[in-house]
Design a protein around this motif. Structure first.
Motif, PDB file in Angstrom:
ATOM      1  N   ILE A  64       0.871  -1.174   0.000  1.00 14.57           N
ATOM      2  CA  ILE A  64       0.000   0.000   0.000  1.00 14.57           C
ATOM      3  C   ILE A  64       0.907   1.224   0.000  1.00 14.57           C
ATOM      4  O   ILE A  64       1.754   1.375   0.885  1.00 14.57           O
ATOM      5  CB  ILE A  64      -0.922   0.013   1.229  1.00 14.57           C
ATOM      6  N   THR A  65       0.721   2.079  -1.011  1.00 12.68           N
ATOM      7  CA  THR A  65       1.578   3.261  -1.127  1.00 12.68           C
ATOM      8  C   THR A  65       0.783   4.501  -1.509  1.00 12.68           C
ATOM      9  O   THR A  65      -0.302   4.411  -2.085  1.00 12.68           O
ATOM     10  CB  THR A  65       2.683   3.065  -2.183  1.00 12.68           C
ATOM     11  N   LYS A  66       1.364   5.653  -1.176  1.00  7.08           N
ATOM     12  CA  LYS A  66       0.858   6.945  -1.618  1.00  7.08           C
ATOM     13  C   LYS A  66       2.073   7.801  -1.932  1.00  7.08           C
ATOM     14  O   LYS A  66       2.925   8.013  -1.062  1.00  7.08           O
ATOM     15  CB  LYS A  66       0.008   7.625  -0.543  1.00  7.08           C
ATOM     16  N   GLU A  72      -0.018   1.774   5.764  1.00  6.22           N
ATOM     17  CA  GLU A  72      -0.533   0.590   6.457  1.00  6.22           C
ATOM     18  C   GLU A  72      -2.005   0.396   6.097  1.00  6.22           C
ATOM     19  O   GLU A  72      -2.686   1.354   5.710  1.00  6.22           O
ATOM     20  CB  GLU A  72      -0.390   0.772   7.971  1.00  6.22           C
ATOM     21  N   PRO A  73      -2.530  -0.818   6.263  1.00 11.57           N
ATOM     22  CA  PRO A  73      -3.953  -1.048   5.996  1.00 11.57           C
ATOM     23  C   PRO A  73      -4.869  -0.090   6.763  1.00 11.57           C
ATOM     24  O   PRO A  73      -5.924   0.295   6.267  1.00 11.57           O
ATOM     25  CB  PRO A  73      -4.170  -2.498   6.425  1.00 11.57           C
ATOM     26  N   HIS A  96      -2.395  -7.243  -4.978  1.00 11.40           N
ATOM     27  CA  HIS A  96      -0.931  -7.231  -5.025  1.00 11.40           C
ATOM     28  C   HIS A  96      -0.441  -5.877  -4.508  1.00 11.40           C
ATOM     29  O   HIS A  96       0.480  -5.818  -3.701  1.00 11.40           O
ATOM     30  CB  HIS A  96      -0.443  -7.467  -6.462  1.00 11.40           C
ATOM     31  N   SER A  97      -1.085  -4.801  -5.005  1.00  9.81           N
ATOM     32  CA  SER A  97      -0.715  -3.458  -4.559  1.00  9.81           C
ATOM     33  C   SER A  97      -1.923  -2.530  -4.598  1.00  9.81           C
ATOM     34  O   SER A  97      -2.867  -2.754  -5.362  1.00  9.81           O
ATOM     35  CB  SER A  97       0.406  -2.879  -5.425  1.00  9.81           C
ATOM     36  N   VAL A 102      -4.824   8.228  -6.141  1.00  8.33           N
ATOM     37  CA  VAL A 102      -4.464   8.286  -7.540  1.00  8.33           C
ATOM     38  C   VAL A 102      -5.693   8.602  -8.368  1.00  8.33           C
ATOM     39  O   VAL A 102      -6.774   8.082  -8.121  1.00  8.33           O
ATOM     40  CB  VAL A 102      -3.880   6.920  -8.009  1.00  8.33           C
ATOM     41  N   SER A 103      -5.531   9.470  -9.349  1.00  5.90           N
ATOM     42  CA  SER A 103      -6.620   9.805 -10.247  1.00  5.90           C
ATOM     43  C   SER A 103      -6.902   8.628 -11.147  1.00  5.90           C
ATOM     44  O   SER A 103      -5.994   7.932 -11.592  1.00  5.90           O
ATOM     45  CB  SER A 103      -6.265  11.028 -11.079  1.00  5.90           C
TER      46      SER A 103
END
Length: 105
Positions: A64-66, A72-73, A96-97, A102-103
């Motif tokens: 999980i990314t920004k 984190e979840p 998976h990710s 995100v637009s």
């Protein structure tokens, strides 16, 4: 007429190969779920997409990314825009990710 048929016979295999290659690159072996989180319950995240709701399963391996930063979840909240990558053919829709904020464009 004969010249046109020769041109078509030469170009058709190239066009088919281009279509197959483009499709493989576009998906990269993943189904992309693009939308807004509507619910988070345990390890299941519900994402509202243009085609309807999709329940996605989080696993210990889900990234999980920004903006390239790891999240984190617990950072997944209703109303958040996401792009979720799920391996094609995944029966349990295991993510998976997840890219947050995100637009969809």
């Amino acid at each position: 007429m004969h010249r046109t048929l020769i041109t078509i016979r030469c170009l058709l295999p190239a066009l088919i190969l281009l279509a197959i290659t483009t499709q493989a690159i576009a998906h990269g072996g993943f189904e992309h779920v693009i939308g807004t989180i509507t619910a988070v319950q345990g390890n299941t995240v519900t994402v509202k997409t243009a085609k309807g709701d999709v329940n996605v399963t989080l696993t210990p391996k889900t990234e999980i990314t920004k903006d390239g930063r790891k999240l984190e979840p617990a950072d997944l909240k209703p109303g958040t825009r996401v792009v979720v990558d799920i391996p094609e053919g995944s029966k349990d829709k295991a993510a998976h990710s997840i890219k947050v904020g995100v637009s969809g464009k």
